[in-house]
Design a protein around this motif. Sequence first.
Motif, PDB file in Angstrom:
ATOM      1  N   ILE A 162     -23.053  23.681  31.099  1.00 53.03           N
ATOM      2  CA  ILE A 162     -22.693  22.676  29.747  1.00 53.03           C
ATOM      3  C   ILE A 162     -21.797  21.748  30.071  1.00 53.03           C
ATOM      4  O   ILE A 162     -20.742  21.823  30.596  1.00 53.03           O
ATOM      5  CB  ILE A 162     -21.983  23.945  28.933  1.00 53.03           C
ATOM      6  CG1 ILE A 162     -22.868  25.133  28.637  1.00 53.03           C
ATOM      7  CG2 ILE A 162     -21.675  23.125  27.375  1.00 53.03           C
ATOM      8  CD1 ILE A 162     -24.289  24.821  27.946  1.00 53.03           C
ATOM      9  N   ALA A 163     -22.326  20.412  29.729  1.00 53.49           N
ATOM     10  CA  ALA A 163     -21.713  19.351  29.716  1.00 53.49           C
ATOM     11  C   ALA A 163     -21.221  19.092  28.466  1.00 53.49           C
ATOM     12  O   ALA A 163     -20.724  19.612  27.777  1.00 53.49           O
ATOM     13  CB  ALA A 163     -22.542  18.496  30.178  1.00 53.49           C
ATOM     14  N   SER A 164     -21.327  17.775  27.998  1.00 51.97           N
ATOM     15  CA  SER A 164     -21.059  17.490  26.856  1.00 51.97           C
ATOM     16  C   SER A 164     -21.455  15.824  26.179  1.00 51.97           C
ATOM     17  O   SER A 164     -21.529  14.976  27.058  1.00 51.97           O
ATOM     18  CB  SER A 164     -19.343  17.268  26.585  1.00 51.97           C
ATOM     19  OG  SER A 164     -18.985  16.812  25.445  1.00 51.97           O
ATOM     20  N   ASN A 165     -21.626  15.787  25.115  1.00 46.94           N
ATOM     21  CA  ASN A 165     -22.132  14.594  24.506  1.00 46.94           C
ATOM     22  C   ASN A 165     -21.037  13.412  24.765  1.00 46.94           C
ATOM     23  O   ASN A 165     -21.320  12.256  24.746  1.00 46.94           O
ATOM     24  CB  ASN A 165     -22.573  14.678  23.001  1.00 46.94           C
ATOM     25  CG  ASN A 165     -21.236  14.557  22.296  1.00 46.94           C
ATOM     26  OD1 ASN A 165     -20.211  15.007  22.225  1.00 46.94           O
ATOM     27  ND2 ASN A 165     -21.499  14.053  20.940  1.00 46.94           N
ATOM     28  N   ALA A 166     -19.698  13.918  25.217  1.00 44.90           N
ATOM     29  CA  ALA A 166     -18.711  13.011  25.297  1.00 44.90           C
ATOM     30  C   ALA A 166     -19.123  11.988  26.497  1.00 44.90           C
ATOM     31  O   ALA A 166     -18.678  10.985  26.752  1.00 44.90           O
ATOM     32  CB  ALA A 166     -17.301  13.671  25.692  1.00 44.90           C
ATOM     33  N   ALA A 167     -19.822  12.812  27.409  1.00 44.59           N
ATOM     34  CA  ALA A 167     -20.251  11.837  28.586  1.00 44.59           C
ATOM     35  C   ALA A 167     -21.290  10.658  28.220  1.00 44.59           C
ATOM     36  O   ALA A 167     -21.575  10.063  29.162  1.00 44.59           O
ATOM     37  CB  ALA A 167     -20.782  12.695  29.668  1.00 44.59           C
ATOM     38  N   ASN A 168     -21.824  10.937  27.133  1.00 46.77           N
ATOM     39  CA  ASN A 168     -23.044   9.960  26.859  1.00 46.77           C
ATOM     40  C   ASN A 168     -22.373   8.823  25.529  1.00 46.77           C
ATOM     41  O   ASN A 168     -23.019   7.696  25.560  1.00 46.77           O
ATOM     42  CB  ASN A 168     -24.097  10.631  26.168  1.00 46.77           C
ATOM     43  CG  ASN A 168     -24.514  11.665  26.917  1.00 46.77           C
ATOM     44  OD1 ASN A 168     -24.599  11.458  28.263  1.00 46.77           O
ATOM     45  ND2 ASN A 168     -25.111  12.528  26.647  1.00 46.77           N
ATOM     46  N   VAL A 169     -21.339   9.441  24.774  1.00 45.47           N
ATOM     47  CA  VAL A 169     -20.803   8.303  23.633  1.00 45.47           C
ATOM     48  C   VAL A 169     -19.517   8.735  23.379  1.00 45.47           C
ATOM     49  O   VAL A 169     -18.973   9.869  23.328  1.00 45.47           O
ATOM     50  CB  VAL A 169     -22.042   8.629  22.410  1.00 45.47           C
ATOM     51  CG1 VAL A 169     -21.752   9.986  21.918  1.00 45.47           C
ATOM     52  CG2 VAL A 169     -21.513   7.438  21.491  1.00 45.47           C
ATOM     53  N   ALA A 170     -18.791   7.611  23.303  1.00 48.76           N
ATOM     54  CA  ALA A 170     -17.369   7.761  22.881  1.00 48.76           C
ATOM     55  C   ALA A 170     -17.201   7.481  21.355  1.00 48.76           C
ATOM     56  O   ALA A 170     -17.665   6.583  20.794  1.00 48.76           O
ATOM     57  CB  ALA A 170     -16.463   6.645  23.741  1.00 48.76           C
TER      58      ALA A 170
END
Length: 277
Positions: A162-170
């Motif tokens: 489980i990663a996070s959308n935080a890694a794709n968009v701030a």
Amino acid sequence: MASEINAKESIAADFKSQTIFESMSLKGKVTVVTGAARGIGLALARGAAELGSDIAILDSLHEPSEDLSSWETLRVHIKYYRTDVTHLDQLTETFARIKNDLGGIDNCITAAGLVLDKPFHDHEWDECSKILNVNVMGTFFCAQLASKTMKEQKKKGSIVMIASNAANVAIPSRNMSMYTASKGAIQSLTRALAVELAEFGIRVNSVSPGFIATEMIMEACRRDSDLWNVFSSKPPMQRIGARSDLKGIVGYLLTDAASYTTGTDVVVDGGLACGHS
Ligand SMILES: NC(=O)c1ccc[n+]([C@@H]2O[C@H](COP(=O)([O-])OP(=O)(O)OC[C@H]3O[C@@H](n4cnc5c(N)ncnc54)[C@H](O)[C@@H]3O)[C@@H](O)[C@H]2O)c1
């Protein structure tokens, strides 16, 4: 010529050898889920159990947030192992116990994680180390221990991190620089392990959730009451995600239905990475 004909025959039959429902079964499998005493991990453990897998739940909490005996109707074995993913000795012992108790390890979901939301300039060394230890080192070594067992068993395996959308968009109202770095590491680790473990039949994928209603999110909302509005209005789909939004995709990635899918990150964020209000 003969092999060409055989190839033709196997092409003709390949999509009929199993139904979608058969390929999405986890019957007879053992799935380890970290961080599953509550939140997303608990829901993903439930999803894998609903697909027929026996489940080993790892978490540092004393006990799961719900009574797992109510899952008995699923007719799978479910065992809880109190373990801190940042202690390699505990982890190693727990993985050995799981092998012994449940007969092996076929799948692993890494959901244990911590979040840190504060301005970049206020981040301190110790709290950053803690985030990296749980989110990156803990994930890394759980994947290592799980895949060592899968390799020994000489059977196919699947790991979903489980990663996070935080890694794709701030998002401007959220300040999560170290958390973002830790989840970016998980997405990169996914690709590296997918390549390194492919020869053993082990697939590795990550899932990047957007805002999902869990205790982690509720704790943030208690600190800042405007956040609930951010979580429910920023995604183009105009709602916060539910844990049930993740169960299907993670379950799918564990099963043979995803047998040619490795090294990918699946975003489940209500469209947030494409644009937000
Ligand atoms: N909720 C969201 O909106 C969201 C969004 C994107 C990614 N995520 C990620 O999903 C995962 C689960 O998040 P959640 O919202 O369910 O959070 P949560 O806080 O409700 O659950 C996290 C679980 O991890 C466990 N844990 C923490 N440190 C541990 C350790 N050292 N050893 C073992 N277990 C430990 C906790 O005890 C808890 O049960 C995390 O990796 C998080 O970063 C969550």
